[in-house]
Design a protein around this motif. Structure first.
Motif, PDB file in Angstrom:
ATOM      1  N   ILE A 139      -0.297 -57.406 -54.894  1.00  0.00           N
ATOM      2  CA  ILE A 139       0.461 -58.490 -54.892  1.00  0.00           C
ATOM      3  C   ILE A 139       1.735 -58.637 -53.408  1.00  0.00           C
ATOM      4  CG2 ILE A 139       2.663 -60.222 -55.547  1.00  0.00           C
ATOM      5  CD1 ILE A 139       1.989 -59.453 -58.477  1.00  0.00           C
ATOM      6  N   GLY A 140       2.508 -57.123 -53.349  1.00  0.00           N
ATOM      7  CA  GLY A 140       2.711 -56.776 -52.240  1.00  0.00           C
ATOM      8  C   GLY A 140       2.119 -56.582 -50.620  1.00  0.00           C
ATOM      9  N   ILE A 141       0.461 -55.602 -50.971  1.00  0.00           N
ATOM     10  CA  ILE A 141      -0.349 -56.225 -50.224  1.00  0.00           C
ATOM     11  C   ILE A 141      -0.581 -57.180 -49.682  1.00  0.00           C
ATOM     12  CG2 ILE A 141      -2.644 -55.387 -49.887  1.00  0.00           C
ATOM     13  CD1 ILE A 141      -2.511 -53.016 -51.987  1.00  0.00           C
ATOM     14  N   GLY A 142      -0.442 -58.858 -50.236  1.00  0.00           N
ATOM     15  CA  GLY A 142      -1.087 -59.483 -49.920  1.00  0.00           C
ATOM     16  C   GLY A 142       0.362 -60.142 -48.414  1.00  0.00           C
ATOM     17  N   PHE A 143       1.691 -59.448 -48.894  1.00  0.00           N
ATOM     18  CA  PHE A 143       2.297 -60.097 -47.798  1.00  0.00           C
ATOM     19  C   PHE A 143       2.558 -58.669 -46.670  1.00  0.00           C
ATOM     20  CE2 PHE A 143       4.563 -60.666 -52.308  1.00  0.00           C
ATOM     21  CZ  PHE A 143       4.484 -61.854 -52.068  1.00  0.00           C
ATOM     22  N   LEU A 144       1.594 -57.782 -46.686  1.00  0.00           N
ATOM     23  CA  LEU A 144       1.234 -57.340 -45.788  1.00  0.00           C
ATOM     24  C   LEU A 144       1.072 -57.836 -43.631  1.00  0.00           C
ATOM     25  CD1 LEU A 144       1.765 -54.160 -45.187  1.00  0.00           C
ATOM     26  CD2 LEU A 144      -0.259 -53.450 -45.145  1.00  0.00           C
TER      27      LEU A 144
ATOM     28  N   VAL B 154      -1.609 -44.923 -52.241  1.00  0.00           N
ATOM     29  CA  VAL B 154      -1.786 -45.019 -51.329  1.00  0.00           C
ATOM     30  C   VAL B 154      -1.762 -46.709 -51.428  1.00  0.00           C
ATOM     31  CG1 VAL B 154      -4.156 -46.170 -49.848  1.00  0.00           C
ATOM     32  CG2 VAL B 154      -3.610 -43.953 -50.268  1.00  0.00           C
ATOM     33  N   THR B 155      -2.194 -47.142 -53.122  1.00  0.00           N
ATOM     34  CA  THR B 155      -1.502 -48.698 -52.801  1.00  0.00           C
ATOM     35  C   THR B 155      -0.382 -48.789 -53.153  1.00  0.00           C
ATOM     36  OG1 THR B 155      -4.382 -48.481 -54.904  1.00  0.00           O
ATOM     37  CG2 THR B 155      -2.207 -50.574 -54.982  1.00  0.00           C
ATOM     38  N   MET B 156      -0.092 -48.202 -53.938  1.00  0.00           N
ATOM     39  CA  MET B 156       1.633 -48.458 -53.801  1.00  0.00           C
ATOM     40  C   MET B 156       2.214 -48.647 -52.368  1.00  0.00           C
ATOM     41  SD  MET B 156       4.464 -46.197 -56.387  1.00  0.00           S
ATOM     42  CE  MET B 156       4.863 -45.083 -54.684  1.00  0.00           C
ATOM     43  N   ASN B 157       2.331 -47.702 -50.978  1.00  0.00           N
ATOM     44  CA  ASN B 157       2.479 -47.743 -49.960  1.00  0.00           C
ATOM     45  C   ASN B 157       2.073 -48.752 -49.746  1.00  0.00           C
ATOM     46  OD1 ASN B 157       2.977 -46.541 -47.643  1.00  0.00           O
ATOM     47  ND2 ASN B 157       0.898 -46.718 -47.391  1.00  0.00           N
ATOM     48  N   PHE B 158       1.498 -49.540 -50.082  1.00  0.00           N
ATOM     49  CA  PHE B 158       0.552 -50.680 -49.185  1.00  0.00           C
ATOM     50  C   PHE B 158       1.404 -51.924 -49.897  1.00  0.00           C
ATOM     51  CE2 PHE B 158      -3.546 -48.978 -47.220  1.00  0.00           C
ATOM     52  CZ  PHE B 158      -2.673 -48.088 -46.187  1.00  0.00           C
TER      53      PHE B 158
ATOM     54  N   ARG C  41       5.901 -53.986 -41.355  1.00  0.00           N
ATOM     55  CA  ARG C  41       4.395 -54.270 -41.055  1.00  0.00           C
ATOM     56  C   ARG C  41       3.699 -52.618 -40.593  1.00  0.00           C
ATOM     57  NH1 ARG C  41       5.473 -59.590 -37.195  1.00  0.00           N
ATOM     58  NH2 ARG C  41       7.069 -60.267 -38.781  1.00  0.00           N
ATOM     59  N   LEU C  42       2.728 -53.218 -40.820  1.00  0.00           N
ATOM     60  CA  LEU C  42       1.464 -52.000 -40.523  1.00  0.00           C
ATOM     61  C   LEU C  42       0.942 -52.019 -38.906  1.00  0.00           C
ATOM     62  CD1 LEU C  42      -0.834 -50.052 -41.453  1.00  0.00           C
ATOM     63  CD2 LEU C  42      -1.931 -52.188 -41.064  1.00  0.00           C
ATOM     64  N   ASP C  43       1.887 -51.103 -38.520  1.00  0.00           N
ATOM     65  CA  ASP C  43       1.874 -50.665 -37.198  1.00  0.00           C
ATOM     66  C   ASP C  43       1.143 -49.405 -36.381  1.00  0.00           C
ATOM     67  OD1 ASP C  43       3.678 -48.509 -37.484  1.00  0.00           O
ATOM     68  OD2 ASP C  43       5.134 -49.974 -36.767  1.00  0.00           O
ATOM     69  N   ILE C  44       1.336 -48.982 -35.428  1.00  0.00           N
ATOM     70  CA  ILE C  44       0.327 -47.540 -35.199  1.00  0.00           C
ATOM     71  C   ILE C  44       1.055 -46.659 -35.603  1.00  0.00           C
ATOM     72  CG2 ILE C  44       0.098 -46.186 -32.682  1.00  0.00           C
ATOM     73  CD1 ILE C  44      -0.821 -48.263 -32.539  1.00  0.00           C
ATOM     74  N   ALA C  45       1.920 -46.454 -36.428  1.00  0.00           N
ATOM     75  CA  ALA C  45       3.201 -45.563 -36.867  1.00  0.00           C
ATOM     76  C   ALA C  45       2.443 -45.469 -38.046  1.00  0.00           C
ATOM     77  CB  ALA C  45       3.866 -44.995 -36.695  1.00  0.00           C
ATOM     78  N   THR C  46       2.571 -46.474 -38.825  1.00  0.00           N
ATOM     79  CA  THR C  46       2.565 -46.477 -40.549  1.00  0.00           C
ATOM     80  C   THR C  46       1.070 -46.788 -40.711  1.00  0.00           C
ATOM     81  OG1 THR C  46       2.658 -48.437 -40.300  1.00  0.00           O
ATOM     82  CG2 THR C  46       4.701 -47.609 -40.777  1.00  0.00           C
ATOM     83  N   ALA C  47      -0.473 -46.540 -39.993  1.00  0.00           N
ATOM     84  CA  ALA C  47      -1.813 -46.777 -40.331  1.00  0.00           C
ATOM     85  C   ALA C  47      -2.125 -45.694 -40.513  1.00  0.00           C
ATOM     86  CB  ALA C  47      -1.692 -47.580 -39.169  1.00  0.00           C
ATOM     87  N   ILE C  48      -0.825 -44.708 -40.073  1.00  0.00           N
ATOM     88  CA  ILE C  48      -1.491 -42.931 -40.135  1.00  0.00           C
ATOM     89  C   ILE C  48      -1.817 -42.453 -41.622  1.00  0.00           C
ATOM     90  CG2 ILE C  48      -1.951 -42.668 -38.267  1.00  0.00           C
ATOM     91  CD1 ILE C  48       0.372 -40.559 -37.971  1.00  0.00           C
ATOM     92  N   ILE C  49      -0.724 -44.033 -41.996  1.00  0.00           N
ATOM     93  CA  ILE C  49       0.365 -42.732 -43.680  1.00  0.00           C
ATOM     94  C   ILE C  49      -0.663 -42.829 -44.398  1.00  0.00           C
ATOM     95  CG2 ILE C  49       1.364 -43.040 -45.731  1.00  0.00           C
ATOM     96  CD1 ILE C  49       3.802 -45.061 -43.885  1.00  0.00           C
ATOM     97  N   ALA C  50      -2.103 -43.701 -44.558  1.00  0.00           N
ATOM     98  CA  ALA C  50      -2.948 -43.420 -45.814  1.00  0.00           C
ATOM     99  C   ALA C  50      -3.752 -42.274 -45.258  1.00  0.00           C
ATOM    100  CB  ALA C  50      -3.890 -44.718 -45.638  1.00  0.00           C
TER     101      ALA C  50
END
Length: 895
Positions: free
Chosen positions: A504-509, A743-747, A756-765
């Motif tokens: 559900i949270g991924i839908g708000f990303l 990974v699912t929990m992170n997003f 927000r998904l940005d340059i830094a957080t995009a590499i977490i997965a």
């Protein structure tokens, strides 16, 4: 092959250490070559259509979007003293536009003659340049910046000052300043004697110097000239809303189109600081980039000691010995030197996510060091009885499979990022993968070599007598074993609930690539951006291109009236949400020409009704055309050489509570297109939009696309590799469960928390998959050993957790705390990155110690080596590359 390498290391420990030292020196020479780069140009794919269109626009209209803007708001602005100081400010800036190599050589000779006999007094040095006020001020600000108010300059300080002057001369020689727009440098139009000519707002004397107004009469004349041209308002001056008087001067320094603005921006900021009485606020895209670079260098200086301190603490808690701290500590330092030095040699640049690379290498390298030393500590009796050479060889062979599996999957997780089109992410993935290889190579070579060279080193790692009772990690692993074996169903229900909430949270990303989003809301950068926006319209430029459809169509009054309609629509109260504070256009020039040719009647500040009048104005205008492209130089930012298309340059600004986020920019650009395209199309005109805001939104799309591609690719490749390594496809699928949950929990957490998904957080997965799967492999490797030894399912789970659990927990602790130091960063994305990595590693560790055994228990999956397709697995078995066959690979204990 692997055993031969281990034998070589152990049989020639001195040569191994020497080789590592020499390699370190070679890589270390690349460290001074490292550079920082955070421009959008460095991140955007070079073949992106919007990027290419923006580059074409810059070729036609110049680099309108790259400028430095200053708000000058001193007390008593209209006093002679303040105007003279403002002249000094402009003169200092002009040094970077009007560089004279011959004059600079004379200055250098004069400096050397004065400083030949050290020490030299500050006043004595400055007095030598009494007739060169601009250089005198440059010397003064450089001395103050380097030595404060120190008056005596010894030989060492003179050498330092000379180097700084040479650096400044290099920046000035580049002549990056294209134009300076200010009350003292702008020209206005005069229509006398049926001729349109430009005149200086502040006139120059016979000596070529500006005649700065200091008397009441001359000051009043300047105020009148500024007020006469409506286009100057919120351009080169600002009126106080309460009094209606001009309270601020604006200085816009337009720069040439280059990749690196760091040097010129540093000089401009230094100039602004050297005039404290003028109360200067400085902004602009180059200022943002420079501030990011400054913060990055500060963060690196802060991060490294903190990460090292954390690692020392982790090593001490684990091994409780000096060697247990020193050996892995050395490997971490070397791993960072190797990867950063390689970046320097290859011309790699550190970006806002690149500053996470050194802590990452330390955290990853600590994992391999911990596993090796943990193995040695557990094999202390074996090494004592067999002798160091033979014992360490056996111990290294025991841990080899775990090291290879862990490093290989980590490298794969990082390497999948090379498919990302965002160059900053792509380079981060490449160097992270290489750094992982360096870290495991150094740990597997240096630690056993030093243990051979240092008698008694391994005995110092043994745990005999170092603790009594159960350690906290043993309590944790026992509790995990209890939950996994006794409360299996409850564990599975909780995991399912977490997955649902995360989904559900991924839908708000949402995504974010706006540069201003890097900074805290109360940071000087964002505060100054709001002030500049309020007073001068903003510092982020949008090129709105209006195509008349024919050559000389711009000279048509109907088309110019349409341009004015567009400008009024953009700035209307109904469109305040566009956050456009000012627009500049070719129509400003035409309206001012019409006004000048009508005796400066304010009512004539309008588009002429006759096309003949417009053509005549342009014909009689006496402006320069230095590049002979058919346009007066003053027109170039606003019209193409065919006079077909107008560039309406709109400045966008930040507002309190309304930052120009990526999603906001998307909405604004879409609304502008939707509002203008139908009207323009109906009149036979066309609309195109380019500029930095559009590049920001395009970058966000590349981040999302790259994230999805690397995520699925890394999951697929890691699952395949684990299947091949374990010769069982079920092992590959099972290995993806804990990291998939993480990974699912992170997003999901990002969506719920509004991160927000940005340059830094995009590499977490990719970090989660690459590093998180290590724990899974450690568990599976040990679990399968116990099962093959005859233990039933519950016994194998308990035994696995009691043996592999210690290394997994301490490794996770090193990773979590290693990244946790990033929360002190100056950048919001890096802070969120650190918090999310910490949460994610807790999830992957819990996944390996609880979720994975619970899944195995719940499903009863058989992870033994597949026999039905033995020929297939034998052919594709990756371990055969390293001659790994059926070794005892229990991480955490011997059997």
């Amino acid at each position: 092959m692997l055993d031969k390498y281990i034998r070589f290391i152990i049989s020639r420990p001195g040569a191994t250490v020497l080789a590592i030292v020499l390699i370190t020196i070679a890589f270390g020479t690349g460290l001074p070559k490292l550079r920082f780069d955070n421009s959008l140009d460095s991140m955007m794919p070079s073949k992106d259509p919007e990027y290419l269109r923006n580059e074409e626009v810059k070729k036609i209209y110049g680099n309108n979007g790259k400028f430095i803007i200053m708000d000058v708001a001193p007390d008593r602005l209209w006093s002679g003293a303040r105007l003279l100081e403002f002249e000094s400010l402009i003169g200092d800036i002009e040094e970077y536009r009007d560089f004279d190599g011959t004059r600079e050589a004379e200055r250098r000779r004069a400096f050397l003659s004065v400083t030949e006999h050290a020490p030299v007094g500050r006043d004595e040095l400055l007095a030598r340049f009494e007739n060169d006020p601009a250089y005198r001020r440059l010397l003064s600000r450089k001395i103050t910046g380097l030595f404060g108010e120190e008056h005596s300059l010894d030989r060492s300080r003179i050498s330092t000052l000379a180097r700084e002057l040479e650096r400044s001369a290099t920046v000035r020689s580049e002549r990056l300043v294209d134009r300076i727009l200010s009350p003292f440098t702008m020209k206005d139009l005069s229509g006398r004697n049926d001729t349109l000519s430009a005149f200086d707002l502040v006139e120059r004397g016979e000596d070529g110097r500006r005649q700065v107004p200091t008397s009441g009469k001359s000051i009043a004349e300047l105020r009148s000239r500024l007020s006469a041209n409506p286009a100057f308002a919120k351009g080169i001056f600002y009126r106080d809303p309460a009094s209606g008087e001009i309270s601020d001067f604006g200085v816009l320094v337009r720069l040439l189109d280059v990749r690196d603005y760091d040097g010129i921006t540093s000089e401009m900021q230094e100039i602004a600081r050297s005039h404290p009485d003028l109360h200067i606020t400085i902004q602009g895209i180059p200022v943002l980039y420079h501030q990011i670079n400054s913060y990055m260098q500060h963060d690196l200086r802060l991060f490294m000691p903190l990460v090292m301190l954390v690692m020392v603490l982790i090593f001490f808690l684990n091994f409780r010995s000096l060697l247990g701290v020193a050996l892995p500590f050395i490997t971490l330092v070397l791993a960072d030197i190797w990867v950063l030095g390689l970046m320097g040699h290859l011309g790699g640049k550190l970006t806002v996510i690149g500053i996470s690379l050194p802590p990452l290498m330390i955290a990853v390298g600590s994992s391999y060091s911990i596993h090796i030393l943990n193995r040695f500590a557990l094999d202390t009796q074996l090494i004592r009885s067999r002798g160091p050479v033979q014992g360490i060889r056996i111990s290294m062979n025991t841990i080899a499979v775990t090291l290879i599996l862990a490093s290989l999957t980590t490298m794969i997780g990082f390497a999948t990022l090379v498919t990302n089109q965002v160059s900053a992410i792509r380079e981060w993935g490449l160097y992270s993968a290489i750094g992982t290889l360096f870290a495991v190579l150094i740990a597997a070579s240096l630690i056993p070599a030093l243990c051979i060279c240092l008698p008694g080193a391994v005995q110092g790692l043994g745990r005999e007598g170092k603790s009594s009772g159960k350690a906290p990690v043993d309590v944790i692993t026992a509790f995990m074993a209890h939950l996994a074996t006794i409360h299996t169903r409850a564990v599975m229900i909780v995991v399912a609930g977490i997955l649902v909430l995360s989904g559900i949270g991924i839908g708000f990303l949402k995504t974010e690539t706006s540069i201003s989003a890097y900074f805290h809301d109360d940071d000087t950068i964002n505060v100054s951006a709001r002030l500049i926006g309020e007073r001068f319209g903003g510092s982020l430029g949008l090129n709105i291109l209006l195509d008349s459809g024919r050559t000389d169509g711009v000279k048509d009054p109907g088309f110019l009236q349409t341009v004015e309609e567009v400008r009024n629509w953009l700035l209307s109260d109904g469109n305040a949400a566009f956050q456009i504070g000012r627009t500049d256009s070719f129509t400003d020039v035409i309206k001012r020409m019409n006004m000048a040719m009508n005796n400066d009647d304010p009512a004539a500040y309008a588009i002429p009704a006759s096309a003949t009048d417009i053509a005549d104005y342009l014909e009689i205008y006496s402006g320069d055309d230095l590049n002979s492209d058919g346009r007066a130089d003053d027109f170039e930012p606003y019209v193409d050489h065919e006079f077909r298309t107008v560039n309406l340059f709109a400045r966008m600004y930040e507002k309190e509570g309304a930052p120009l986020s990526t999603s906001r920019l998307n909405e604004i650009i879409a609304s502008i297109r939707a509002g203008l395209s139908p009207m323009l199309h109906e009149r036979g005109y066309r609309l195109a939009i380019s500029g930095e805001p559009l590049i920001i939104t395009r970058l966000a799309k590349h981040v999302v696309r790259g994230q999805l591609m690397s995520l699925f690719l890394s999951l697929a490749v890691v699952g395949l590799v684990v299947s091949l390594l374990f010769k069982n496809w079920k092992a590959g699928l099972v290995s993806l469960i804990p990291i998939g949950v993480a990974v699912t929990m992170n997003f999901g957490l990002m969506g719920w928390a509004g991160i927000r998904l940005d340059i830094a957080t995009a590499i977490i997965a990719s970090i989660t998959i690459g590093i998180g799967v290590d724990n899974t492999i450690h568990f599976l490797n040990t679990f399968r050993h116990f099962r093959s030894a005859g233990s039933d399912l519950d016994e194998a789970i308990r035994a696995t957790l009691s043996t592999a659990g210690r290394a997994i927990i301490y490794t996770a602790l090193a990773l979590i705390l290693g990244f946790a130091v990033l929360v002190v960063s100056s950048f919001k994305p890096i802070i969120f990155f650190a918090l999310l990595v910490g949460v994610t590693f807790i999830a992957t560790t819990t996944g390996a110690l609880l979720i994975l055994p619970a899944v195995i228990k719940y499903t009863g999956v058989d992870l033994a080596e597949s026999t039905s397709d033995s020929r297939f697995w034998k052919y594709f078995y990756i371990g055969r590359l390293f001659n790994i066959e059926n070794q005892n690979t229990i991480e955490g204990g011997s059997q």
